[in-house]
Design a protein around this motif. Structure first.
Motif, PDB file in Angstrom:
ATOM      1  N   LYS A  42      38.282  54.538  32.756  1.00  0.00           N
ATOM      2  CA  LYS A  42      39.400  55.038  33.567  1.00  0.00           C
ATOM      3  C   LYS A  42      39.006  56.243  34.402  1.00  0.00           C
ATOM      4  O   LYS A  42      39.507  56.442  35.497  1.00  0.00           O
ATOM      5  N   SER A  43      38.091  57.063  33.895  1.00  0.00           N
ATOM      6  CA  SER A  43      37.697  58.269  34.622  1.00  0.00           C
ATOM      7  C   SER A  43      36.654  57.985  35.710  1.00  0.00           C
ATOM      8  O   SER A  43      36.305  58.880  36.466  1.00  0.00           O
ATOM      9  N   LEU A  44      36.188  56.752  35.786  1.00  0.00           N
ATOM     10  CA  LEU A  44      35.187  56.397  36.808  1.00  0.00           C
ATOM     11  C   LEU A  44      35.821  55.407  37.788  1.00  0.00           C
ATOM     12  O   LEU A  44      36.699  55.767  38.542  1.00  0.00           O
ATOM     13  N   GLY A  45      35.351  54.176  37.797  1.00  0.00           N
ATOM     14  CA  GLY A  45      35.870  53.195  38.747  1.00  0.00           C
ATOM     15  C   GLY A  45      37.248  52.680  38.385  1.00  0.00           C
ATOM     16  O   GLY A  45      38.079  52.421  39.243  1.00  0.00           O
ATOM     17  N   ASN A  46      37.476  52.497  37.074  1.00  0.00           N
ATOM     18  CA  ASN A  46      38.749  51.983  36.572  1.00  0.00           C
ATOM     19  C   ASN A  46      39.120  50.648  37.224  1.00  0.00           C
ATOM     20  O   ASN A  46      40.295  50.366  37.446  1.00  0.00           O
ATOM     21  N   CYS A  47      38.136  49.852  37.519  1.00  0.00           N
ATOM     22  CA  CYS A  47      38.364  48.561  38.171  1.00  0.00           C
ATOM     23  C   CYS A  47      39.237  47.643  37.316  1.00  0.00           C
ATOM     24  O   CYS A  47      40.016  46.854  37.837  1.00  0.00           O
ATOM     25  N   LEU A  48      39.078  47.773  35.992  1.00  0.00           N
ATOM     26  CA  LEU A  48      39.833  46.905  35.094  1.00  0.00           C
ATOM     27  C   LEU A  48      41.336  47.137  35.178  1.00  0.00           C
ATOM     28  O   LEU A  48      42.120  46.314  34.729  1.00  0.00           O
ATOM     29  N   ALA A  49      41.760  48.241  35.768  1.00  0.00           N
ATOM     30  CA  ALA A  49      43.194  48.485  35.930  1.00  0.00           C
ATOM     31  C   ALA A  49      43.833  47.421  36.824  1.00  0.00           C
ATOM     32  O   ALA A  49      45.020  47.141  36.694  1.00  0.00           O
ATOM     33  N   CYS A  50      43.042  46.830  37.707  1.00  0.00           N
ATOM     34  CA  CYS A  50      43.570  45.821  38.635  1.00  0.00           C
ATOM     35  C   CYS A  50      42.900  44.455  38.514  1.00  0.00           C
ATOM     36  O   CYS A  50      43.471  43.457  38.936  1.00  0.00           O
ATOM     37  N   HIS A  51      41.676  44.419  37.976  1.00  0.00           N
ATOM     38  CA  HIS A  51      40.897  43.172  37.983  1.00  0.00           C
ATOM     39  C   HIS A  51      40.502  42.708  36.590  1.00  0.00           C
ATOM     40  O   HIS A  51      40.005  43.490  35.788  1.00  0.00           O
ATOM     41  N   GLY A  52      40.665  41.417  36.361  1.00  0.00           N
ATOM     42  CA  GLY A  52      40.016  40.744  35.253  1.00  0.00           C
ATOM     43  C   GLY A  52      38.695  40.214  35.782  1.00  0.00           C
ATOM     44  O   GLY A  52      38.455  40.200  36.996  1.00  0.00           O
ATOM     45  N   VAL A  53      37.813  39.798  34.882  1.00  0.00           N
ATOM     46  CA  VAL A  53      36.509  39.284  35.303  1.00  0.00           C
ATOM     47  C   VAL A  53      36.238  37.967  34.587  1.00  0.00           C
ATOM     48  O   VAL A  53      36.296  37.900  33.354  1.00  0.00           O
ATOM     49  N   ASN A  54      35.951  36.942  35.352  1.00  0.00           N
ATOM     50  CA  ASN A  54      35.648  35.634  34.805  1.00  0.00           C
ATOM     51  C   ASN A  54      34.450  35.716  33.853  1.00  0.00           C
ATOM     52  O   ASN A  54      33.396  36.224  34.210  1.00  0.00           O
ATOM     53  N   GLY A  55      34.634  35.232  32.633  1.00  0.00           N
ATOM     54  CA  GLY A  55      33.531  35.167  31.682  1.00  0.00           C
ATOM     55  C   GLY A  55      33.220  36.464  30.966  1.00  0.00           C
ATOM     56  O   GLY A  55      32.260  36.547  30.217  1.00  0.00           O
ATOM     57  N   LYS A  56      34.003  37.511  31.168  1.00  0.00           N
ATOM     58  CA  LYS A  56      33.758  38.799  30.516  1.00  0.00           C
ATOM     59  C   LYS A  56      34.966  39.147  29.646  1.00  0.00           C
ATOM     60  O   LYS A  56      36.108  38.963  30.052  1.00  0.00           O
ATOM     61  N   ALA A  57      34.684  39.670  28.462  1.00  0.00           N
ATOM     62  CA  ALA A  57      35.758  40.093  27.560  1.00  0.00           C
ATOM     63  C   ALA A  57      36.208  41.490  27.964  1.00  0.00           C
ATOM     64  O   ALA A  57      35.479  42.460  27.770  1.00  0.00           O
ATOM     65  N   ILE A  58      37.362  41.582  28.556  1.00  0.00           N
ATOM     66  CA  ILE A  58      37.909  42.865  28.996  1.00  0.00           C
ATOM     67  C   ILE A  58      39.263  43.036  28.327  1.00  0.00           C
ATOM     68  O   ILE A  58      40.100  42.133  28.350  1.00  0.00           O
ATOM     69  N   ASN A  59      39.465  44.191  27.739  1.00  0.00           N
ATOM     70  CA  ASN A  59      40.694  44.491  27.030  1.00  0.00           C
ATOM     71  C   ASN A  59      41.822  44.794  28.014  1.00  0.00           C
ATOM     72  O   ASN A  59      41.765  45.775  28.733  1.00  0.00           O
ATOM     73  N   ASP A  60      42.824  43.943  28.045  1.00  0.00           N
ATOM     74  CA  ASP A  60      44.023  44.138  28.870  1.00  0.00           C
ATOM     75  C   ASP A  60      43.745  44.466  30.332  1.00  0.00           C
ATOM     76  O   ASP A  60      44.152  45.517  30.838  1.00  0.00           O
ATOM     77  N   PRO A  61      43.083  43.574  31.053  1.00  0.00           N
ATOM     78  CA  PRO A  61      42.867  43.861  32.477  1.00  0.00           C
ATOM     79  C   PRO A  61      44.183  43.809  33.241  1.00  0.00           C
ATOM     80  O   PRO A  61      45.125  43.139  32.835  1.00  0.00           O
ATOM     81  N   GLY A  62      44.217  44.532  34.344  1.00  0.00           N
ATOM     82  CA  GLY A  62      45.388  44.501  35.211  1.00  0.00           C
ATOM     83  C   GLY A  62      45.437  43.195  35.979  1.00  0.00           C
ATOM     84  O   GLY A  62      44.503  42.396  35.954  1.00  0.00           O
ATOM     85  N   SER A  63      46.536  42.984  36.669  1.00  0.00           N
ATOM     86  CA  SER A  63      46.675  41.746  37.431  1.00  0.00           C
ATOM     87  C   SER A  63      47.056  42.007  38.888  1.00  0.00           C
ATOM     88  O   SER A  63      47.422  41.091  39.606  1.00  0.00           O
ATOM     89  N   MET A  64      46.941  43.253  39.324  1.00  0.00           N
ATOM     90  CA  MET A  64      47.291  43.576  40.706  1.00  0.00           C
ATOM     91  C   MET A  64      46.280  42.969  41.679  1.00  0.00           C
ATOM     92  O   MET A  64      46.639  42.491  42.745  1.00  0.00           O
ATOM     93  N   GLY A  65      45.005  42.994  41.309  1.00  0.00           N
ATOM     94  CA  GLY A  65      43.954  42.413  42.135  1.00  0.00           C
ATOM     95  C   GLY A  65      43.559  41.054  41.582  1.00  0.00           C
ATOM     96  O   GLY A  65      43.973  40.671  40.490  1.00  0.00           O
ATOM     97  N   PRO A  66      42.748  40.332  42.317  1.00  0.00           N
ATOM     98  CA  PRO A  66      42.328  39.012  41.845  1.00  0.00           C
ATOM     99  C   PRO A  66      41.377  39.108  40.656  1.00  0.00           C
ATOM    100  O   PRO A  66      40.705  40.118  40.466  1.00  0.00           O
ATOM    101  N   VAL A  67      41.349  38.039  39.857  1.00  0.00           N
ATOM    102  CA  VAL A  67      40.331  37.922  38.818  1.00  0.00           C
ATOM    103  C   VAL A  67      39.011  37.701  39.546  1.00  0.00           C
ATOM    104  O   VAL A  67      38.907  36.829  40.408  1.00  0.00           O
ATOM    105  N   LEU A  68      38.026  38.519  39.235  1.00  0.00           N
ATOM    106  CA  LEU A  68      36.744  38.433  39.928  1.00  0.00           C
ATOM    107  C   LEU A  68      35.924  37.291  39.356  1.00  0.00           C
ATOM    108  O   LEU A  68      35.728  37.193  38.140  1.00  0.00           O
TER     109      LEU A  68
END
Length: 122
Positions: A42-68
């Motif tokens: 969160k203190s750096l890119g915080n990309c996960l706040a908006c993006h999920g990532v195909n094939g990667k285990a990410i805890n509670d990704p946001g859904s504002m941006g597309p799944v990468l």
């Protein structure tokens, strides 16, 4: 080619050159690991706040941006430019995604690390 188009080509070549040179100064695995940290912190890119990532285990990704997905097929400079300044990269005037590099939120090295990580996305 128009002058503006020439500058885009030159910029793309410089970015691609810089990214390929970085591979010789930092191991690829280390750079990918650093990019993953930037993506998830969160203190750096915080990309996960908006993006999920195909094939990667990410805890509670946001859904504002597309799944990468499929980013390993994209040119490095395209991904770099989209992170640096999404508006110029895509020729748009509105996006919920900030211009991380242009605004100074991420350094050149941090964006390159993100590119290395995102290039592992299936």
């Amino acid at each position: 080619m128009k002058e503006g188009e020439n500058m885009k080509v030159v910029k793309s070549l410089l970015v691609a050159s810089a990214i390929s040179c970085l591979a010789f100064t930092t191991s690829s695995a280390d750079l990918v690991k650093e990019g993953e940290k930037i993506f998830n912190e969160k203190s750096l890119g915080n990309c996960l706040a908006c993006h999920g990532v195909n094939g990667k285990a990410i805890n509670d990704p946001g859904s504002m941006g597309p799944v990468l997905s499929g980013l390993k097929y994209y040119p490095d400079d395209y991904i770099y430019n989209a992170i640096y300044d999404i508006y110029s990269a895509k020729g748009i005037t509105f996006s919920a995604m900030p211009a991380f590099g242009k605004n100074g939120w991420l350094s050149d090295h941090e964006i390159k690390a993100l590119v290395a990580y995102l290039k592992t996305v299936e």
